[in-house]
Write a protein that holds these residues in place. Structure first.
Motif, short mmCIF file in Angstrom:
data_model
loop_
_atom_site.label_atom_id
_atom_site.label_comp_id
_atom_site.label_asym_id
_atom_site.label_seq_id
_atom_site.Cartn_x
_atom_site.Cartn_y
_atom_site.Cartn_z
N GLY A 78 66.17 44.92 82.13
CA GLY A 78 67.22 43.92 81.95
C GLY A 78 66.98 42.71 82.81
N ALA A 79 66.56 42.96 84.05
CA ALA A 79 66.28 41.84 84.95
C ALA A 79 65.10 41.01 84.44
CB ALA A 79 66.00 42.36 86.35
N TYR A 80 64.12 41.70 83.85
CA TYR A 80 62.96 40.98 83.30
C TYR A 80 63.40 40.04 82.19
CZ TYR A 80 59.81 44.31 85.62
OH TYR A 80 59.13 45.06 86.55
N VAL A 81 64.31 40.54 81.32
CA VAL A 81 64.77 39.72 80.20
C VAL A 81 65.39 38.43 80.73
CG1 VAL A 81 66.36 39.59 78.25
CG2 VAL A 81 65.10 41.70 78.68
N VAL A 82 66.26 38.57 81.74
CA VAL A 82 66.91 37.39 82.32
C VAL A 82 65.87 36.47 82.95
CG1 VAL A 82 68.58 36.60 84.02
CG2 VAL A 82 69.02 38.68 82.73
N ALA A 83 64.91 37.08 83.65
CA ALA A 83 63.89 36.27 84.33
C ALA A 83 63.10 35.45 83.32
CB ALA A 83 62.95 37.17 85.13
N ILE A 84 62.73 36.09 82.20
CA ILE A 84 61.97 35.37 81.17
C ILE A 84 62.81 34.24 80.60
CG2 ILE A 84 60.95 35.60 78.88
CD1 ILE A 84 60.10 38.41 79.68
N GLY A 85 64.10 34.50 80.42
CA GLY A 85 64.96 33.46 79.88
C GLY A 85 65.11 32.28 80.82
N ILE A 143 55.54 39.91 86.04
CA ILE A 143 56.15 40.60 84.90
C ILE A 143 55.21 40.49 83.71
CG2 ILE A 143 58.10 40.59 83.31
CD1 ILE A 143 59.77 39.37 85.57
N ASN A 144 55.05 41.60 83.00
CA ASN A 144 54.26 41.56 81.77
C ASN A 144 55.12 40.94 80.66
OD1 ASN A 144 52.71 41.97 79.53
ND2 ASN A 144 52.05 44.03 80.13
N VAL A 145 55.13 39.61 80.62
CA VAL A 145 56.06 38.88 79.75
C VAL A 145 55.87 39.25 78.29
CG1 VAL A 145 56.68 36.58 78.94
CG2 VAL A 145 56.29 36.97 81.36
N ASP A 146 54.61 39.34 77.86
CA ASP A 146 54.34 39.62 76.46
C ASP A 146 54.95 40.95 76.03
OD1 ASP A 146 53.03 37.31 76.55
OD2 ASP A 146 51.01 38.11 76.22
N ARG A 147 54.77 41.96 76.89
CA ARG A 147 55.24 43.28 76.51
C ARG A 147 56.78 43.30 76.44
NH1 ARG A 147 52.53 48.33 79.24
NH2 ARG A 147 53.91 47.93 80.91
N VAL A 148 57.43 42.65 77.40
CA VAL A 148 58.89 42.62 77.39
C VAL A 148 59.39 41.90 76.14
CG1 VAL A 148 60.95 41.80 78.60
CG2 VAL A 148 59.03 42.71 79.89
N LYS A 149 58.73 40.79 75.79
CA LYS A 149 59.17 40.02 74.62
C LYS A 149 59.02 40.84 73.34
CE LYS A 149 58.54 35.08 75.32
NZ LYS A 149 57.60 34.02 74.95
N ILE A 150 57.86 41.51 73.21
CA ILE A 150 57.67 42.33 72.00
C ILE A 150 58.75 43.41 71.95
CG2 ILE A 150 56.10 43.94 70.86
CD1 ILE A 150 53.79 42.28 71.97
N GLY A 151 59.05 43.98 73.12
CA GLY A 151 60.10 45.00 73.18
C GLY A 151 61.45 44.46 72.74
N ILE A 152 61.76 43.22 73.17
CA ILE A 152 63.04 42.61 72.80
C ILE A 152 63.14 42.46 71.28
CG2 ILE A 152 64.37 40.48 72.93
CD1 ILE A 152 63.17 40.09 75.74
N PHE A 153 62.05 41.98 70.67
CA PHE A 153 62.10 41.77 69.22
C PHE A 153 62.14 43.10 68.47
CE2 PHE A 153 60.97 37.41 70.16
CZ PHE A 153 61.72 36.75 69.20
#
Lengths: 318, 324
Positions: A184-191, A202-212
């Motif tokens: 959850g913190a990663y999502v906010v950080a990316i935003g 943070i592995n941004v790509d992996r978090v983003k793919i996970g979000i989608f």
């Protein structure tokens, strides 16, 4: 700024929703009847699923426009697999697999190839719409009959719909994930800033793919709930209306569309607000053609109000 | 000094663009030959006129979309705006009986939606897709309210002239689109406003610091796009002799694809109107060919989605190759 004023500002949606309930009750006392309340609780489930998936996408600074038409497509996938095999489990597994695949596709294009999310999901919106009509020809239906669909569509527990309880549980789960886990913190950080998130390791790509993938899974569930309630699936459902309702709910709930800010509680109140508005428009016999005008105006107003609140918070902070 | 800082690098960019335009022209030739082989009527003069007339609205809307995408924005509301401003124009026409008032009301209605978009996006700095998604719903809803979800027949010859009349197989709207192209080219390449469009798209903050008032330019660009939607509405009504509440459905999607196809960067600051014209031609020939060959509408939307994604992928890929 006084304390009361601050509470009012930060929880404005709660007060607005309650005020709206009182107004509608005075106009039509039927509004607060138990029957109507439980009808609302059932109507908001698909919108709530869309809103929940979209919430994480928007907080990460993206958007998923394919969620509405995705639900229509996944409902049809469910219908086809259920119709062919007669097995509920097969249909549900197919929905989960297909929705995760769509989410993965969106996520890879956005994260790895750095394409703008609204263009990617706009094109998958059209592909989903096209596929939904190619799998089943327009005008045909597949009926969903069985205990499971009756349970999802109309099953009750102590007077509350199971689907609504399921939605509440999902929101609670999302609350924990959003506020109390690293993801959850990663999502906010990316935003807030993708650059900084990357620099922080943070592995941004992996978090983003996970979000989608999560948002697509939510739209798969929305398709399941929607089609179970209707008892059949067919192409040409109003997927975009569902998408707009979901987006409206989270914007009304105070999610910052530029990303990095938003609360699950706010999204839930925004969802109640949209559910109440939808219900009241029907209850008060407002002509169908006005509904879309209200939706658009409500989103615009919410955008403007969010902006003013943001300005006032900035002023407060200095 | 400030002009040099914000104008595109001519010598380098032009070569890439010229190559792209040559490829587009080649593809247009291939696509038209292909469809003329599939359908022997494709190349008659009448059919070319019909083809150009059917994509005339796409030309107008795409030119507005080019301005917007040059600033790095997007306008999802143009399709709904065509229906809304058409509705306002038709109702004004039927109540007053004057075509002039009908024209003016359609234009003003289109500009009003554009102004709302522009204020939210330019002044409040909200994201363009979110604001225009709201006006996408709002304008379509208003159109449905105005028409009461039913079409209105129009028989005023003056009002139908622009979209419906032909001079010896040449629809009037084609020279009109050409005139609009010249006027908008002058606006984009020969005026301060045009420079400000590129400036706002290249770097909003730099443009702001340089005193180019990008926040003000952005508002006017969305008003311009709205005005073009109003014009498109008049053309649409003229083509079918009636006002339709569902006119221009998903037009924005076609416009976005055509503009990206024409080489305008999604990130803004790079692109030309000529590219958009070529992009609309190619995309229009493909879409028209699909319609003429009787392709399933659902297959058409699947193909449209794949074209958009393919074009964006190709565009990003070639651009990245260049910058490395």
């Amino acid at each position: 700024m006084t304390n009361t004023a601050r509470i009012f500002r930060e929880h404005n949606i709660v007060f607005v929703t309650i005020a709206l309930c009182i107004v509608f009750y005075m106009v039509s006392p039927r509004f607060l009847s138990v029957d109507n309340m439980s009808a609302i609780s059932r109507q908001i489930v698909p919108i709530g699923l869309i809103a929940l998936g979209q919430f994480f996408v928007v907080v990460s600074g993206n958007i998923d426009l394919s969620m509405g038409m995705g639900s229509v497509l996944f409902a049809i996938v469910l219908g086809v697999f259920f119709g062919l095999t007669g097995g509920v489990a097969v249909g549900i597994v197919a929905v989960i697999v297909c929705s995760l695949a769509l989410g993965f596709f969106n996520g890879v294009l956005v994260a790895k190839l750095k394409l703008p999310a609204f263009i990617v999901t706009l094109s998958t919106l059209f592909m989903a719409q096209g596929l939904s009509g190619l799998i089943i020809p327009r005008g045909q239906q597949i009926f969903l009959i069985g205990d499971f669909f009756r349970f999802v569509g109309a099953g009750k527990f102590m007077g509350l719909y199971w689907s609504f309880l399921f939605l509440i549980a999902l929101f609670a789960l999302a609350y924990v994930v959003y506020n109390h886990t690293r993801w959850g913190a990663y999502v906010v950080a990316i935003g807030n800033s993708e650059e900084n998130a990357k620099l922080a390791g943070i592995n941004v790509d992996r978090v983003k793919i996970g979000i989608f993938m999560f948002s697509a899974l939510c739209s798969g569930f929305a398709g399941l709930v929607l089609s179970s309630r209707m008892g059949f699936v067919q192409p040409g459902l109003d997927g975009n209306g569902l998408l707009l309702d979901g987006i409206a709910a989270i914007i009304i709930g105070g999610t910052l569309i530029l990303g990095g800010r938003g609360t699950i509680g706010g999204a839930f109140w925004g969802l109640l607000f949209i559910g109440i508005i939808n219900n009241a428009l029907n209850l008060l016999n407002v002509v169908d053609v006005w509904h879309q005008v209200f939706k658009g105006a409500v989103i615009l107003a919410a955008l403007a109000i969010n902006w003013m609140l943001w300005q006032s918070r900035q002023a407060d902070a200095h | 000094m400030s002009d040099a800082a914000v104008s595109p690098r001519r010598t380098f960019a032009l070569d890439g663009l010229m190559l792209r335009y040559a490829v587009l022209v080649g593809l247009i030739v291939i696509a038209s030959v292909g469809f003329s082989l599939a359908n022997s009527n494709f190349y008659s003069i009448t059919n070319v006129g019909i083809l150009l007339r059917s994509i005339s609205v796409l030309f107008l809307v795409s030119m507005g979309m080019t301005f917007i995408m040059l600033t790095g924005g997007i306008d999802l509301s143009v399709g709904s705006n065509v229906a809304f401003s058409g509705g306002v124009g038709v109702v004004a026409l039927t109540t007053t009986g004057s075509a002039t008032i009908g024209f003016i009301c359609a234009l003003l209605a289109g500009m009003a939606i554009g102004w709302v978009n522009g204020v939210f996006i330019g002044r409040l700095r909200l994201s363009a897709f979110m604001v225009t998604l709201a006006t996408f719903a709002l304008a379509r809803g208003l159109a449905l309210v105005i028409y009461d979800a039913d079409s209105i027949n129009v028989d005023n010859a003056a009002f139908l002239w622009l979209g419906g009349t032909s001079w010896n197989n040449l629809p009037v709207v084609i020279p009109f689109v050409a005139l609009m192209f010249i006027a908008l080219s002058v606006l984009l390449y020969r005026t301060t406003f045009g420079r400000n469009v590129y400036a706002a798209g290249s770097n909003f903050n730099t443009a702001f610091v340089l005193g180019r008032r990008p926040e003000r330019s952005v508002v006017w660009i969305y008003v311009l796009s709205g005005a073009l939607a109003g014009l498109s509405a008049i053309v649409t009504v003229g083509r079918v002799s009636s006002g339709q509440p569902w006119a221009g459905l998903f037009l924005e999607f076609d416009a976005i694809t055509a503009v990206i196809l024409g080489g305008t960067a999604l990130s803004g600051g790079r692109g030309r109107l000529l590219g958009t014209i070529l992009g609309v031609l190619l995309y229009g020939i493909i879409i028209n060919g699909l319609v003429l060959t009787g392709t399933n509408p659902y297959l058409q939307s699947l193909i449209k989605g794949m074209i958009l994604l393919g074009v964006v992928l190709l565009d990003t890929y070639t651009q990245r190759g260049k910058s490395v």
